[in-house]
Scaffold this active site. Sequence first.
Site, PDB file in Angstrom:
ATOM      1  N   CYS A 704       0.884  -1.168   0.000  1.00  0.00           N
ATOM      2  CA  CYS A 704       0.000   0.000   0.000  1.00  0.00           C
ATOM      3  C   CYS A 704       0.922   1.218   0.000  1.00  0.00           C
ATOM      4  O   CYS A 704       1.761   1.342  -0.894  1.00  0.00           O
ATOM      5  CB  CYS A 704      -0.953  -0.021   1.186  1.00  0.00           C
ATOM      6  SG  CYS A 704      -0.172  -0.326   2.782  1.00  0.00           S
ATOM      7  N   SER A 705       0.806   2.077   0.997  1.00  0.00           N
ATOM      8  CA  SER A 705       1.738   3.194   1.096  1.00  0.00           C
ATOM      9  C   SER A 705       2.887   2.835   2.050  1.00  0.00           C
ATOM     10  O   SER A 705       4.042   2.760   1.663  1.00  0.00           O
ATOM     11  CB  SER A 705       1.022   4.449   1.592  1.00  0.00           C
ATOM     12  OG  SER A 705       1.943   5.502   1.767  1.00  0.00           O
ATOM     13  N   ALA A 706       2.529   2.568   3.318  1.00  0.00           N
ATOM     14  CA  ALA A 706       3.550   2.185   4.308  1.00  0.00           C
ATOM     15  C   ALA A 706       3.806   0.690   4.324  1.00  0.00           C
ATOM     16  O   ALA A 706       4.815   0.233   4.841  1.00  0.00           O
ATOM     17  CB  ALA A 706       3.128   2.654   5.703  1.00  0.00           C
ATOM     18  N   ILE A 708       1.817  -1.720   5.817  1.00  0.00           N
ATOM     19  CA  ILE A 708       1.443  -2.422   7.050  1.00  0.00           C
ATOM     20  C   ILE A 708      -0.066  -2.452   7.275  1.00  0.00           C
ATOM     21  O   ILE A 708      -0.605  -3.486   7.673  1.00  0.00           O
ATOM     22  CB  ILE A 708       2.141  -1.806   8.293  1.00  0.00           C
ATOM     23  CG1 ILE A 708       1.936  -0.296   8.363  1.00  0.00           C
ATOM     24  CG2 ILE A 708       3.611  -2.128   8.296  1.00  0.00           C
ATOM     25  CD1 ILE A 708       2.530   0.350   9.605  1.00  0.00           C
ATOM     26  N   GLY A 709      -0.773  -1.356   7.051  1.00  0.00           N
ATOM     27  CA  GLY A 709      -2.204  -1.304   7.360  1.00  0.00           C
ATOM     28  C   GLY A 709      -3.042  -2.063   6.356  1.00  0.00           C
ATOM     29  O   GLY A 709      -3.530  -3.177   6.619  1.00  0.00           O
TER      30      GLY A 709
END
Length: 772
Positions: A704-706, A708-709
Amino acid sequence: MLDLMAESREGVSENSPLRYHISLVELLAACAEGKNVYTEIKCTSLLPLEDVVKVVTHEDCITEVKTAYVNFVNHCYVDTEVEMKEIYTSNHIWNLFEDFTVDMARVCNKRESRLSDPVLEKYIVNVVLDTINAFFSSPFSENSTSLQTHHTIVIQLLQSCVRLLDCQWLQQQHKVQVDGCIRTLCMTAKSRSIVVPPELESYIKQMTTSSYNTLPRSNPQYKSASRSSRPISSSNPWDYKNIIDKLQDVINTLEDRLKPLVNAELSVLVDVLHQPELLFLEGTDVRRRCESGSFISKLIQHTKALMSSEEKLCIKVLKTLQEMLIRTLDFDEKGLSLRKVLLQNYLYQNRKNDLPELAAAGGEQERDWASVVAIQCRLDREGGTKLFTDLVMSSKNDKIFQESIQLAICLLEGGNTEIQNSFYKLMMGDNKSEKFFKVLHDRMKEAQTDIKATVSVNVGEMTHKANQKEPNNGPGDLLLLNQGESIAPIAGPPAQPAGEQREVEMEMGPAVTIMKPILRFLQLLCENHNLDLQGYKEAPNAYIATQGPMVHTVGDFWDMVWQEKSSIIVMVTRLKENDVKCEPYWPLPRYDIEKVTEEKMEEHQKDDEEETRRFSRFVIRLKDCQEKHGFTVTDMEVQLASECRLVRHYWFTSWPDHHIPECITSLLRLVEEVEVYRKSLESSFSSQPTSGLQAGLGPVIVHCSAGIGRTGCFIASSICCQQLRETAQVDILETVCRLRLDRGGMIQTVEQYQFLYATLAKYSCQLQQNQV
């Protein structure tokens, strides 16, 4: 408080609430009088200096309250073993000193013109003078810049003491205390170059030239000398502090001489408990039972029973079990000789030739990890791991808890995968994991609360001083951050000596120091060297969770795809939300350029180059692109030199950052399609020709972006959906915990965790409908 003091103007009755309050303050002062650093800090957090001064300096404050509060200040803020910075950086103590001068002036008036007030006189002689003497003789006051600022108060205190010495009512034993206080103030005035009135000049000269035994403030013995030189009241002729110091010296000497012998005896006890069969003749039934491990098993079982009845014995057994695993035979020649005699008497009566070798084991040598692992596994088989978990979850004794954690560290030390497996099965088999880790979580919360409660520095005063300093900080200066943030040096400070480090750990208190072994245990438990605990449902390296590529990492991203031979990339973020979340790392179709990237993609809008682009050393060609409900599927060809591979890219765009997807059905379709395509690659890989365009069977890359979420939600959904299909059961908590062991922070919010449950509930309904 004011009403209570007004009612007690004629005297504090024994049954009044004010008497109870005064007794509590006196109790706190008595607790801190023993020079216990942790107690001093705890007491100051319960009764802040600002509140004390506010009460004492109030015009309606009675003498009994002043006596209790000022005595508290003396023992908890002034006469301490560590520096209480608030007393030297704030104005509170100087406000207190001003109030002292007022009270001293009241008792210096002629008795003919005032009523006798023995309570006030006792307060001045026994409490005020001792506090003044302790403050100005403290080595910590040398660095106080506030002393120069408040030099007028120093002169007023000196004048008040001189006037007090001339009072007719002052008894002879009390004059010694007043004289000592005057000497201390004189020395302070001289060392700080404080200008004194002419009438006191001769008195100061007389004091500084007298045969008073003094030491320079830089002398390390100054603090103890200044304290021991304080006059002793005639009612208490014994110098208890000096007696205690001498007794402590005797105890320390005895400990130094006897410690090697005691350690030698304890080392033999460990040998006896480790190999109890050597106590009995060969061939006997008792020896055979000991060799089978029944003794160790019963010892471990009995240890848990000792938790409630014999706590000290329980702690000793835990330490002995630790010594079996990690032997520390540190003693001198006398200890070696004693160990040799004891081993000969108890274990090796007929094997004298082995004794020199056994005794030599007391020296430092390289650890035999093979034997350590064997002992670890033996203790585990006899119930050592279960003992540790039961004690952690059941014990209310902090020392038993600490030794249990240390036992777990010894069991796991060296990377013993069998112990890791045993602990994992124990947690999952009896559903103990939630209760066990909640205990550790509560301990961490307690440590956080304790840290906040023991903050003794006036942050406001320090911030004010920091703002007055020059902005250029030198090497090693500290940055003062907000509460909850860490204080870190700008440049690396010198290494802290071991002795100072131990003192810091003692100051932190038991609730904080226990965090170090807890974190070490978790580190050993989660070290990723155990192949049996890697992967998910016997599918090792099934996924790679990563951050979304940025401008400077696009090349690295494709290096990873190529190195891991991955053929599937799942992207669960937009290129741009509030800010740039991910750099376009593949050639977007023409109709997608204006739709998703706007001005960001203007540089890529060229006539015939949108479908082929170079990223670092890779050439990416767009082969096909299909819009599906909620996501886009793109097939592309990745070329490095002369070799080409197929990569399929799934782009799920309806999932905002830190939130949940707009539609569960779309996510389930994506999960299902990725799984179907992955299985098709596996089935066709064996029949695929070795030459030409081919796909790899590497892990599915999710980002995704980081990373993790949303990435964690997708991977957890895929794993749990597979569990439901294959076993009709699912363990969401276990899956999330396993994900977080491999990558911290997977599934960031409660909302995402709840969405995972909702997704799997819907998928379970779909499976049931398909079966019908």
